[in-house]
Design a protein around this motif. Structure first.
Motif, mmCIF file in Angstrom:
data_model
loop_
_atom_site.group_PDB
_atom_site.id
_atom_site.type_symbol
_atom_site.label_atom_id
_atom_site.label_comp_id
_atom_site.label_asym_id
_atom_site.label_seq_id
_atom_site.Cartn_x
_atom_site.Cartn_y
_atom_site.Cartn_z
ATOM 1 N N ILE A 1 -1.184 4.724 7.792
ATOM 2 C CA ILE A 1 -1.321 2.924 7.570
ATOM 3 C C ILE A 1 -0.717 2.932 8.551
ATOM 4 O O ILE A 1 -1.411 1.687 9.247
ATOM 5 C CB ILE A 1 -0.848 2.891 6.362
ATOM 6 N N ILE B 1 -6.299 0.364 4.457
ATOM 7 C CA ILE B 1 -6.338 -1.522 4.579
ATOM 8 C C ILE B 1 -7.569 -1.687 4.472
ATOM 9 O O ILE B 1 -8.331 -2.486 5.416
ATOM 10 C CB ILE B 1 -5.561 -1.269 5.358
ATOM 11 N N ASP C 1 -7.358 -2.500 -5.897
ATOM 12 C CA ASP C 1 -7.039 -0.813 -6.117
ATOM 13 C C ASP C 1 -7.531 -0.568 -6.851
ATOM 14 O O ASP C 1 -7.892 -0.847 -7.736
ATOM 15 C CB ASP C 1 -5.677 -0.152 -6.370
ATOM 16 N N ASP D 1 -2.629 -5.868 -4.041
ATOM 17 C CA ASP D 1 -2.026 -3.988 -4.362
ATOM 18 C C ASP D 1 -3.501 -3.027 -4.146
ATOM 19 O O ASP D 1 -4.384 -3.432 -4.643
ATOM 20 C CB ASP D 1 -1.600 -4.010 -6.207
ATOM 21 N N MET D 2 -3.057 -2.628 -2.920
ATOM 22 C CA MET D 2 -4.151 -2.222 -2.391
ATOM 23 C C MET D 2 -3.650 -0.521 -2.467
ATOM 24 O O MET D 2 -2.563 0.054 -3.264
ATOM 25 C CB MET D 2 -4.011 -2.317 -0.629
ATOM 26 N N GLU D 3 -5.026 0.572 -2.261
ATOM 27 C CA GLU D 3 -5.251 1.223 -2.379
ATOM 28 C C GLU D 3 -4.184 1.429 -1.514
ATOM 29 O O GLU D 3 -3.596 1.070 0.000
ATOM 30 C CB GLU D 3 -6.529 2.198 -1.984
ATOM 31 N N LYS E 1 3.510 1.840 -6.046
ATOM 32 C CA LYS E 1 3.342 0.750 -5.270
ATOM 33 C C LYS E 1 2.874 -0.311 -6.020
ATOM 34 O O LYS E 1 3.296 -1.747 -5.865
ATOM 35 C CB LYS E 1 3.082 0.979 -4.136
ATOM 36 N N THR F 1 1.058 -1.252 0.158
ATOM 37 C CA THR F 1 -0.284 0.005 0.477
ATOM 38 C C THR F 1 1.149 1.088 -0.391
ATOM 39 O O THR F 1 2.274 1.426 0.330
ATOM 40 C CB THR F 1 -0.958 -0.151 1.400
#
Length: 259
Positions: free
Chosen positions: A176, A145, A37, A140-142, A13, A6
């Motif tokens: 985060i 979380i 994401d 793969d995150m925005e 990322k 993230t």
């Protein structure tokens, strides 16, 4: 190994997530890459063509599938909260170079949140992927979380926060880190991205002393070239691949040492 990546938008990322997935697949691991994401670009970072990417339907957009699996009534008020999901990865993922890609998507919701079949399906699938499967998972995150909850966070072996030299990126990383601690993620690391010189490296290490550093990734023409060609930087090679490989090796050693 379950790895979530993230960071603030634009820090790199997704590029790092894609290269980690390709490296691990090349080493013979069974890799599942999850694009969580809303600005879905992981396919491109893996080297998947735009034409192939268009074939992917995000899980959150599968309204009919969600209603069928949750046995939602016509009004949508009553449905089961533990639907069958174990067949979804094989059914809806797209494979490329040994990496299977699954797009989660985002459930449209109002300010009070959403308890709906689509949201239930995404949450249940996330739990299945992180707890009930043996794959190496790269998520793969925005910049947050949101896809993780207390029921799944403890199964994340590592949260990597990607940071570029800049105060806003550092502030996002600190936020985060706090959220990750609140839901029980134990291993949180930082990777410095788009590093131009030693001063950039010193800024990252100095600003984030309370988050363990895995390594630094240089600002590279290879990443730009790969984007223009529609391939993964892994396919071009160069120093940036070696840097990601070193970060991967360090990550695995640290997680193994902490277990």
């Amino acid at each position: 190994m379950k790895i979530a990546v993230t960071g603030k938008g634009g820090v790199g990322k997704t590029t790092i997530s894609g290269m980690l997935a390709r490296l691990l697949a090349a080493e013979g691991h069974r890799v599942l890459a999850i694009d969580a994401d809303p600005d879905a670009n992981l396919a491109s970072a893996l080297g998947i063509s735009e034409a192939e990417f268009r074939k992917i339907t995000p899980i959150a957009k599968m309204k009919e599938e969600a209603e069928k699996r949750t046995e939602a009534s016509g009004s949508g008020s009553y449905f089961i909260l533990n639907p069958k999901v174990d067949d979804l990865p094989e059914k809806y993922c797209l494979e490329h170079a040994g990496v299977r890609l699954l797009s989660m998507g985002t459930v449209e919701q109002g300010g009070t949140g959403c308890v709906c079949p689509e949201h239930t399906l995404v949450r249940r699938l996330m739990k299945h992927l992180l707890i009930e499967r043996d794959d190496v998972v790269i998520m793969d995150m925005e910049a947050g979380i949101e896809h993780l909850g207390r029921g799944t966070a403890e199964s994340v072996d590592a949260l990597i926060i990607v940071v570029e030299p800049g105060r806003r990126s550092v502030q996002t990383a600190e936020q985060i880190k706090r959220l990750a601690g609140d839901i029980g993620i134990k291993n949180t690391f930082v990777v410095g991205s788009k590093i131009r010189d030693e001063a950039d490296g010193r800024f990252i290490t100095g600003a984030l002393q309370d988050i363990e550093l895995l390594g630094l990734v240089s600002l590279s023409d290879v990443v730009r070239e790969a984007d223009l060609k529609g391939v993964s930087p892994f396919d071009i090679g160069g120093d940036v691949v070696d840097e990601i490989r070193s970060i991967k090796d360090t990550l695995f050693a640290k997680v193994a040492g902490a277990s």
